[in-house]
Design a protein around this motif. Structure first.
Motif, mmCIF file in Angstrom:
data_model
loop_
_atom_site.group_PDB
_atom_site.id
_atom_site.type_symbol
_atom_site.label_atom_id
_atom_site.label_comp_id
_atom_site.label_asym_id
_atom_site.label_seq_id
_atom_site.Cartn_x
_atom_site.Cartn_y
_atom_site.Cartn_z
ATOM 1 N N PRO A 21 -26.110 -6.496 -72.728
ATOM 2 C CA PRO A 21 -24.781 -6.203 -72.819
ATOM 3 C C PRO A 21 -23.767 -6.772 -71.560
ATOM 4 O O PRO A 21 -24.388 -6.758 -70.572
ATOM 5 N N SER A 22 -22.665 -6.879 -72.038
ATOM 6 C CA SER A 22 -21.691 -7.228 -71.041
ATOM 7 C C SER A 22 -21.300 -6.026 -70.347
ATOM 8 O O SER A 22 -21.151 -4.882 -70.906
ATOM 9 N N ILE A 23 -21.204 -5.914 -69.066
ATOM 10 C CA ILE A 23 -20.883 -4.429 -68.358
ATOM 11 C C ILE A 23 -19.456 -4.873 -67.631
ATOM 12 O O ILE A 23 -19.364 -6.063 -66.731
ATOM 13 N N SER A 24 -18.603 -3.710 -67.681
ATOM 14 C CA SER A 24 -17.569 -4.041 -66.866
ATOM 15 C C SER A 24 -17.143 -2.556 -66.468
ATOM 16 O O SER A 24 -17.316 -1.719 -67.133
ATOM 17 N N VAL A 25 -16.388 -2.398 -65.259
ATOM 18 C CA VAL A 25 -15.904 -1.030 -64.765
ATOM 19 C C VAL A 25 -14.498 -1.134 -64.342
ATOM 20 O O VAL A 25 -14.137 -2.252 -63.728
ATOM 21 N N ILE A 26 -13.544 -0.316 -64.820
ATOM 22 C CA ILE A 26 -12.070 -0.159 -64.379
ATOM 23 C C ILE A 26 -11.863 0.880 -63.508
ATOM 24 O O ILE A 26 -11.989 2.093 -64.087
ATOM 25 N N GLY A 27 -11.416 1.002 -62.600
ATOM 26 C CA GLY A 27 -11.081 2.047 -61.453
ATOM 27 C C GLY A 27 -9.504 2.063 -61.673
ATOM 28 O O GLY A 27 -8.784 1.260 -61.260
ATOM 29 N N ASP A 28 -9.031 3.272 -61.986
ATOM 30 C CA ASP A 28 -7.783 3.596 -62.067
ATOM 31 C C ASP A 28 -7.514 4.487 -60.912
ATOM 32 O O ASP A 28 -7.317 5.801 -61.030
ATOM 33 N N PHE A 29 -6.697 3.911 -59.859
ATOM 34 C CA PHE A 29 -6.471 4.942 -58.476
ATOM 35 C C PHE A 29 -4.899 4.737 -58.733
ATOM 36 O O PHE A 29 -4.417 3.756 -58.631
ATOM 37 N N GLU A 41 -0.940 14.683 -63.452
ATOM 38 C CA GLU A 41 -1.695 15.807 -64.258
ATOM 39 C C GLU A 41 -2.409 16.739 -63.678
ATOM 40 O O GLU A 41 -2.467 17.844 -63.734
ATOM 41 N N SER A 42 -3.124 16.063 -62.438
ATOM 42 C CA SER A 42 -4.052 16.813 -61.554
ATOM 43 C C SER A 42 -3.296 17.498 -60.510
ATOM 44 O O SER A 42 -3.831 18.427 -59.840
ATOM 45 N N GLY A 43 -2.095 17.050 -60.291
ATOM 46 C CA GLY A 43 -1.185 17.952 -59.384
ATOM 47 C C GLY A 43 -1.783 17.463 -57.912
ATOM 48 O O GLY A 43 -0.996 17.809 -56.782
ATOM 49 N N ARG A 44 -2.474 16.538 -57.805
ATOM 50 C CA ARG A 44 -2.922 15.773 -56.444
ATOM 51 C C ARG A 44 -1.860 14.514 -55.916
ATOM 52 O O ARG A 44 -1.126 14.099 -56.884
ATOM 53 N N ARG A 45 -1.583 14.345 -54.936
ATOM 54 C CA ARG A 45 -1.037 13.313 -54.422
ATOM 55 C C ARG A 45 -1.830 11.832 -54.238
ATOM 56 O O ARG A 45 -1.188 10.890 -54.691
ATOM 57 N N PHE A 46 -3.225 11.817 -54.258
ATOM 58 C CA PHE A 46 -3.823 10.760 -54.475
ATOM 59 C C PHE A 46 -5.138 11.156 -55.578
ATOM 60 O O PHE A 46 -5.704 12.234 -55.215
ATOM 61 N N ASP A 47 -5.309 10.416 -56.241
ATOM 62 C CA ASP A 47 -6.067 10.819 -57.366
ATOM 63 C C ASP A 47 -6.914 9.598 -57.825
ATOM 64 O O ASP A 47 -6.122 8.379 -57.949
ATOM 65 N N ILE A 48 -8.114 9.668 -58.187
ATOM 66 C CA ILE A 48 -8.883 8.766 -59.241
ATOM 67 C C ILE A 48 -8.599 9.289 -60.464
ATOM 68 O O ILE A 48 -9.143 10.077 -61.144
ATOM 69 N N ARG A 49 -7.651 8.730 -61.269
ATOM 70 C CA ARG A 49 -7.035 9.302 -62.643
ATOM 71 C C ARG A 49 -8.315 9.029 -63.455
ATOM 72 O O ARG A 49 -8.529 9.947 -64.386
ATOM 73 N N GLU A 50 -9.002 7.940 -63.489
ATOM 74 C CA GLU A 50 -10.042 7.632 -64.357
ATOM 75 C C GLU A 50 -10.792 6.327 -63.923
ATOM 76 O O GLU A 50 -10.305 5.494 -63.605
ATOM 77 N N VAL A 51 -12.317 6.598 -64.223
ATOM 78 C CA VAL A 51 -13.288 5.205 -64.160
ATOM 79 C C VAL A 51 -13.567 5.046 -65.652
ATOM 80 O O VAL A 51 -14.068 5.943 -66.446
ATOM 81 N N GLU A 52 -13.497 3.761 -66.020
ATOM 82 C CA GLU A 52 -13.886 3.272 -67.312
ATOM 83 C C GLU A 52 -14.899 2.531 -67.189
ATOM 84 O O GLU A 52 -15.001 1.427 -66.585
ATOM 85 N N LEU A 53 -16.198 2.790 -68.000
ATOM 86 C CA LEU A 53 -17.450 1.895 -67.943
ATOM 87 C C LEU A 53 -17.449 1.373 -69.316
ATOM 88 O O LEU A 53 -17.710 2.135 -70.317
#
Length: 374
Positions: A21-29, A41-53
């Motif tokens: 399979p082709s594998i990719s990762v997206i980090g949403d900082f 949504e988390s109430g944080r100033r800095f957050d990793i909103r989501e990581v998609e694999l």
């Protein structure tokens, strides 16, 4: 044998490399510099909103499989999308089976981290969810061109529409308690209780640099909506003859979207423009209550007819820099103080084709409460 003359051992190759399979990762900082505190949504100033694999590969000559997992501190591990797509059906038909972003409007089919903005337009967040509308089921699509331009029809049958179904209004009525209610029968007991969507796309090339896409969408489904009785202490559940505390209500959504793209052939790397607009209308039925409930019982689900829209434009300044702006509007519901409106601006920078930096500002006038600068 001298070391310099040693023959390197060839690396072992997989027996069927095409099946890997082709594998990719997206980090949403994301970082929030809003003057009056974080608006994330988390109430944080800095957050990793989501990581998609994401993993994808052709299963065989007939199917392709795609699987996208979302990882976040708030939700843990969630299945964003997981589907098989047919590759060899006759009559130019294509079928998708699994969970996927619903073909409702234009931007809903794009993952949040890949948007030109930081979040979905407010009309999509309100009607389909903060992460867009998804569904589990079947999708059928066909491309044809009987009039000399491309058209595509997309039809889906899914377990629930919309999949992300909140009860903000009901929780407020019930004093903030998380009460969704239990219907007398499951929404999917009959096929009419499933969710169904349709989208009809039309695509024209106006010249070698300009094209236009005009689409019409619709979706409908039934969901459990609670009812309750008014007492001295507030609204309380009052079960019907079968013990139910909710009734099945139909929610429908219709919309249209227009996208105009301009990219000249000679300057396509450095100049381009996108103009996009979308309008949606949500209809909520108000069903009757079961026989035998007290006379003080009242339906607590949404009954509003709500309209919403957005307009977005993006201009390319150079090969790696873009500027954009968006206007959002949502009609006020019965318990709101006013219509929601927002104006936002964006600066996009692409250090390479594999990374993106977005700076955004939004002036939000919510339907309840004070104005917010984000």
């Amino acid at each position: 044998q001298p070391i310099g003359a040693m023959t390197p051992t060839p690396a072992t190759q997989p027996s069927a490399p095409g099946l890997n399979p082709s594998i990719s990762v997206i980090g949403d900082f994301i970082a929030d510099a809003s003057p009056d505190g974080s608006t994330l949504e988390s109430g944080r100033r800095f957050d990793i909103r989501e990581v998609e694999l994401a993993l994808g590969a052709s299963v065989d000559p007939f199917f392709r499989g795609d699987f996208i997992l979302g990882l976040s501190d708030e939700e843990g591990i969630a299945i964003e999308e997981a589907y098989l797509t047919t590759l060899a059906l006759p009559w130019q038909l294509q079928v998708r089976v699994g969970r996927f972003h619903l073909p409702i409007g234009k931007q809903n089919t794009t993952h949040r981290a890949e948007l030109h903005t930081l979040e979905y337009p407010h009309v999509i967040q309100r009607f389909l969810g903060a992460e867009g509308g998804k569904g589990s089921g079947l999708a059928l699509s066909k491309i044809f061109a009987p009039f000399g331009f491309y058209q595509e029809l997309q039809l889906t049958a899914i377990e629930r529409f919309p999949e992300e179904h909140g009860h903000e209004h009901e929780e407020e009525e019930l004093g903030g308690e998380d009460f969704e209610g239990v219907p007398a029968e499951a929404p999917n007991k009959r096929l009419a209780g499933l969710g169904y969507t349709a989208r009809f796309r039309n695509y024209w090339d106006l010249d070698e640099a300009t094209n236009v896409e005009l689409s019409f969408s619709g979706g409908t489904g039934r969901s459990a909506e609670p009812f309750g009785c008014e007492t001295l202490s507030g609204i309380e559940p009052c079960p019907g003859p079968s013990g139910e505390t909710a009734v099945l209500a139909r929610r429908s959504l219709v919309g249209a979207d227009l996208t105009v793209r301009w990219r000249p052939l000679r300057e396509g790397l450095y100049r381009s423009f996108i103009l996009q607009a979308e309008v949606m209308r949500q209809h909520n039925d108000q069903p009757g209550l079961p026989a035998g409930v007290p006379a003080t019982a009242a339906y607590l689900g949404p009954t509003d007819e709500i309209n919403g829209l957005y307009a977005f434009g993006r201009w390319q300044l150079s090969r790696r820099v873009f500027i954009g702006a968006r206007y959002d509007w949502l009609e006020a519901t019965a318990d709101a103080e006013r219509d929601l409106s927002a104006i936002s601006g964006y600066l996009q920078m692409f250090p390479s084709e594999f990374s993106k930096i977005v700076l955004g500002y939004e002036h939000l006038r919510p339907d309840v409460g004070e104005r917010v600068n984000r």
